[in-house]
Motif scaffolding. Structure first.
Motif, PDB file in Angstrom:
ATOM      1  N   UNK A  64       1.029  -1.310  -0.439  1.00 41.92           N
ATOM      2  CA  UNK A  64      -0.255   0.138  -0.092  1.00 41.92           C
ATOM      3  C   UNK A  64       1.138   1.271   0.080  1.00 41.92           C
ATOM      4  N   UNK A  65       1.771   1.379   0.556  1.00 43.19           N
ATOM      5  CA  UNK A  65       2.638   2.207   0.551  1.00 43.19           C
ATOM      6  C   UNK A  65       3.720   2.926  -0.463  1.00 43.19           C
ATOM      7  N   UNK A  66       3.865   1.741  -0.996  1.00 40.10           N
ATOM      8  CA  UNK A  66       4.926   1.864  -2.525  1.00 40.10           C
ATOM      9  C   UNK A  66       3.876   2.526  -3.245  1.00 40.10           C
ATOM     10  N   UNK A  67       2.386   2.055  -3.741  1.00 40.54           N
ATOM     11  CA  UNK A  67       1.379   1.968  -4.552  1.00 40.54           C
ATOM     12  C   UNK A  67       1.356   3.270  -4.166  1.00 40.54           C
ATOM     13  N   UNK A  68       0.956   4.190  -3.013  1.00 38.78           N
ATOM     14  CA  UNK A  68       0.676   5.304  -2.615  1.00 38.78           C
ATOM     15  C   UNK A  68       1.662   5.983  -3.237  1.00 38.78           C
ATOM     16  N   UNK A  69       2.424   6.465  -2.874  1.00 39.76           N
ATOM     17  CA  UNK A  69       3.939   7.029  -3.055  1.00 39.76           C
ATOM     18  C   UNK A  69       4.017   6.869  -4.834  1.00 39.76           C
ATOM     19  N   UNK A  70       3.327   5.884  -5.643  1.00 36.29           N
ATOM     20  CA  UNK A  70       3.525   5.852  -7.025  1.00 36.29           C
ATOM     21  C   UNK A  70       2.589   6.981  -7.733  1.00 36.29           C
ATOM     22  N   UNK A  71       1.080   6.903  -6.487  1.00 34.37           N
ATOM     23  CA  UNK A  71       0.463   7.664  -7.136  1.00 34.37           C
ATOM     24  C   UNK A  71       0.527   9.091  -7.062  1.00 34.37           C
ATOM     25  N   UNK A  86     -13.311  -6.977   3.944  1.00 36.27           N
ATOM     26  CA  UNK A  86     -14.365  -6.901   3.874  1.00 36.27           C
ATOM     27  C   UNK A  86     -15.472  -7.322   2.128  1.00 36.27           C
ATOM     28  N   UNK A  87     -15.448  -6.225   1.651  1.00 41.69           N
ATOM     29  CA  UNK A  87     -15.807  -6.367   0.121  1.00 41.69           C
ATOM     30  C   UNK A  87     -14.688  -6.819  -0.895  1.00 41.69           C
ATOM     31  N   UNK A  88     -14.165  -8.252  -1.214  1.00 37.14           N
ATOM     32  CA  UNK A  88     -13.809  -9.152  -2.182  1.00 37.14           C
ATOM     33  C   UNK A  88     -13.106  -8.555  -3.266  1.00 37.14           C
ATOM     34  N   UNK A  89     -13.391  -6.729  -3.836  1.00 35.20           N
ATOM     35  CA  UNK A  89     -12.950  -6.184  -4.854  1.00 35.20           C
ATOM     36  C   UNK A  89     -11.595  -4.770  -3.781  1.00 35.20           C
ATOM     37  N   UNK A  90     -11.820  -5.183  -2.954  1.00 37.62           N
ATOM     38  CA  UNK A  90     -10.899  -4.522  -2.157  1.00 37.62           C
ATOM     39  C   UNK A  90      -8.949  -5.004  -2.887  1.00 37.62           C
ATOM     40  N   UNK A  91      -9.071  -6.363  -3.441  1.00 40.07           N
ATOM     41  CA  UNK A  91      -8.343  -6.636  -3.790  1.00 40.07           C
ATOM     42  C   UNK A  91      -7.504  -6.410  -5.330  1.00 40.07           C
ATOM     43  N   UNK A  92      -8.386  -5.415  -5.379  1.00 39.17           N
ATOM     44  CA  UNK A  92      -7.933  -5.172  -6.720  1.00 39.17           C
ATOM     45  C   UNK A  92      -8.083  -4.128  -7.378  1.00 39.17           C
ATOM     46  N   UNK A  93      -7.607  -2.733  -7.009  1.00 37.48           N
ATOM     47  CA  UNK A  93      -7.603  -1.266  -7.513  1.00 37.48           C
ATOM     48  C   UNK A  93      -7.094  -0.965  -7.822  1.00 37.48           C
ATOM     49  N   UNK A  94      -7.557   0.206  -8.683  1.00 37.92           N
ATOM     50  CA  UNK A  94      -6.803   1.161  -9.360  1.00 37.92           C
ATOM     51  C   UNK A  94      -6.409   2.373  -9.359  1.00 37.92           C
ATOM     52  N   UNK A  95      -5.017   3.603  -8.366  1.00 42.22           N
ATOM     53  CA  UNK A  95      -5.395   3.876  -7.910  1.00 42.22           C
ATOM     54  C   UNK A  95      -5.657   4.437  -6.856  1.00 42.22           C
ATOM     55  N   UNK A  96      -5.923   3.268  -5.970  1.00 42.07           N
ATOM     56  CA  UNK A  96      -7.146   3.509  -5.119  1.00 42.07           C
ATOM     57  C   UNK A  96      -8.529   3.060  -4.551  1.00 42.07           C
ATOM     58  N   UNK A  97      -9.721   2.819  -5.967  1.00 45.84           N
ATOM     59  CA  UNK A  97     -10.172   2.800  -6.103  1.00 45.84           C
ATOM     60  C   UNK A  97     -10.646   1.505  -6.785  1.00 45.84           C
ATOM     61  N   UNK A  98     -11.601   0.525  -6.046  1.00 43.55           N
ATOM     62  CA  UNK A  98     -11.825  -1.079  -5.734  1.00 43.55           C
ATOM     63  C   UNK A  98     -12.016  -1.166  -7.294  1.00 43.55           C
ATOM     64  N   UNK A  99     -12.021  -2.376  -7.999  1.00 45.22           N
ATOM     65  CA  UNK A  99     -12.344  -2.978  -9.123  1.00 45.22           C
ATOM     66  C   UNK A  99     -13.799  -1.887  -9.301  1.00 45.22           C
ATOM     67  N   UNK A 294      -5.443   7.159   2.392  1.00 41.16           N
ATOM     68  CA  UNK A 294      -6.861   7.616   2.275  1.00 41.16           C
ATOM     69  C   UNK A 294      -6.713   7.521   0.913  1.00 41.16           C
ATOM     70  N   UNK A 295      -5.165   7.728   0.083  1.00 36.96           N
ATOM     71  CA  UNK A 295      -5.021   7.038  -1.093  1.00 36.96           C
ATOM     72  C   UNK A 295      -4.797   5.529  -1.938  1.00 36.96           C
ATOM     73  N   UNK A 296      -4.593   4.789  -0.770  1.00 34.16           N
ATOM     74  CA  UNK A 296      -5.214   2.886  -0.946  1.00 34.16           C
ATOM     75  C   UNK A 296      -5.956   2.153  -0.278  1.00 34.16           C
ATOM     76  N   UNK A 297      -7.106   3.076   0.654  1.00 31.95           N
ATOM     77  CA  UNK A 297      -8.238   2.183   1.430  1.00 31.95           C
ATOM     78  C   UNK A 297      -7.074   0.836   2.525  1.00 31.95           C
ATOM     79  N   UNK A 298      -6.656   1.373   2.978  1.00 29.04           N
ATOM     80  CA  UNK A 298      -5.654   0.501   4.036  1.00 29.04           C
ATOM     81  C   UNK A 298      -6.705   0.552   5.636  1.00 29.04           C
TER      82      UNK A 298
END
Length: 427
Positions: A64-71, A86-99, A294-298
């Motif tokens: 999550x930290x590396x993704x947030x920094x790249x964003x 909570x939700x299956x879509x938490x596993x797959x995100x693009x710019x923090x937004x769930x699939x 806030x950017x990755x939903x961790x």
């Protein structure tokens, strides 16, 4: 033909063996299924750059930290992590937004004949689904967290720009091996020929495993702890690189002290990425750290859920993770400690219970998954080690009882299992 998201998720849960529910029986100890699925979908994992993150503890936070920094640096970033809370879509995100849920439905409909032919596990299919999503979204780079181990993990079909391994500890010994060296060998399986690798911590007992593997594959190797020091004052951290101040008084929402080790690996990874012609400024590094939740939903990493009494939850679930949790608890100021605790049956229960404080009042519970250890059994085993409390199977009922029993100056901790944290209503 599936038409609703919930139908698609139900199909995934009921049709495919799922580790988080049934444990080792869901694991296939090779990556042939993943390769077959990827080939049938035109190898989506080869259509974007990636970073591979493994290790025993901390790989989720690091991802999550590396993704947030790249964003923060302006890249379009895919992020694959597991398990979800909570939700299956938490596993797959693009710019923090769930699939997109419609994508999940479409993916299952497109691949259902393939699924029934290959008969993959839940994790194998979810990994390939993430690859397909990232390719369709045209991400600049995706951060891919290893599920379990590394060498035979489904994610290990990728050839990343960079590999990161957080640390080596005791977990999944029935699958990965009964020594730290054997566990390290499995984790080192994500090291690829010529691909730089960052190891967050130099651990004397296993360092040779990584050194030998990196030399064999001519992979440039960096032990982050050799070059970086993280100092924390409250919620502010400062990072030193070879004794020079790199970041000063950065506010980090991940307040667990164990994040200090993770941050060393993260900062070293950013340095390596810049050497690979990425453009990550110091401001992006700082902003990515400060805004990671806030950017990755961790969620679930020493996360505060309430004041008066102070309520903290954490997903640490093996003996090393719980040692860190207990050390952090000791730093808190409180009158009385209450611990809402549940575990899964395939962990080293005795080892974890041994590190827990004996002066706490316990509320033993169990997550609603087949792997969960029965609350009464957990209570009985804890009692043999001097841990006293009551068995209240339902997680939220146990939390409610802890709140009723606690005064405003007390401290309530909730954890022992990722799946206990996942069931917290207010998370």
């Amino acid at each position: 033909m599936l038409t609703e998201y919930q139908q698609a998720v139900d199909y995934l849960y009921t049709s495919l063996p799922m580790f988080q529910r049934i444990g080792a029986a869901a694991i296939k100890k090779d990556i042939t299924n993943t390769i077959r699925l990827c080939e049938a979908l035109d190898n989506p994992h080869k259509k974007f750059k990636s970073i591979h993150v493994g290790g025993t503890n901390g790989k989720g936070s690091v991802s999550h930290l590396v993704a947030s920094i790249l964003q923060a640096a302006g890249y379009k970033v895919g992020l694959h992590t597991s398990p979800h809370l909570k939700n299956f879509t938490e596993r797959i995100r693009v710019n923090g937004q769930e699939a997109d849920k419609n994508f999940v439905v479409d993916f299952i409909n497109r691949t259902k004949p393939l699924i029934e032919e290959v008969k993959p596990s839940f994790f194998e299919l979810s990994v390939v689904m993430a690859f397909d999503y990232f390719a369709r979204e045209h991400v600049d780079i995706a951060v891919i967290e290893v599920g379990l181990g590394g060498r035979l993990d489904s994610t290990n079909v990728i050839t990343p720009e960079l590999s990161i391994i957080t640390n080596i500890g005791w977990d999944h010994t029935d699958i990965l091996g009964d020594t730290l060296e054997k566990i390290a060998f499995e984790k080192a399986g994500i090291i690829k020929k010529g691909v730089p690798v960052v190891i967050s911590e130099r651990q004397s007992v296993v360092e040779s495993v990584f050194i030998n593997k990196a030399e064999e594959l001519h992979a440039p190797l960096v032990f982050a702890s050799d070059h970086y020091v993280v100092k924390r004052v409250g919620d502010l951290i400062s990072v030193f690189q070879d004794d020079d101040l790199l970041l000063d008084a950065v506010s980090i929402p991940l307040t667990g002290n164990y994040q200090n080790q993770n941050l060393k690996g993260v900062v070293a990874a950013v340095d390596q990425l810049n050497k690979l012609n990425f453009n990550i400024s110091k401001d992006a590094l700082k902003n990515g750290i400060e805004n990671v939740t806030t950017t990755t939903g961790l969620k679930g990493r020493w996360q505060k859920l309430g004041d008066e009494p102070l309520i903290i939850c954490d997903t640490g679930h093996n003996v090393d993770g719980m040692r860190e949790v207990v050390a952090q608890i000791k730093e808190q100021s409180y009158k009385k400690l209450h611990m809402v605790l549940g575990m899964v049956s395939d962990k080293d229960i005795h080892a974890v219970l041994q590190v827990l404080p004996k002066d706490a009042t316990y509320y033993f519970c169990q997550a609603k998954i087949p792997r969960a250890l029965d609350a009464d059994t957990l209570s009985a085993r804890a009692a043999t080690l001097g841990l006293k409390g009551v068995a209240i199977p339902d997680v939220n009922t146990a939390i409610a009882q802890a709140k009723l029993s606690a005064s405003k100056s007390d401290f309530i901790f909730i954890g022992g299992s990722t799946f206990v944290v996942a069931e917290i209503t207010e998370l």
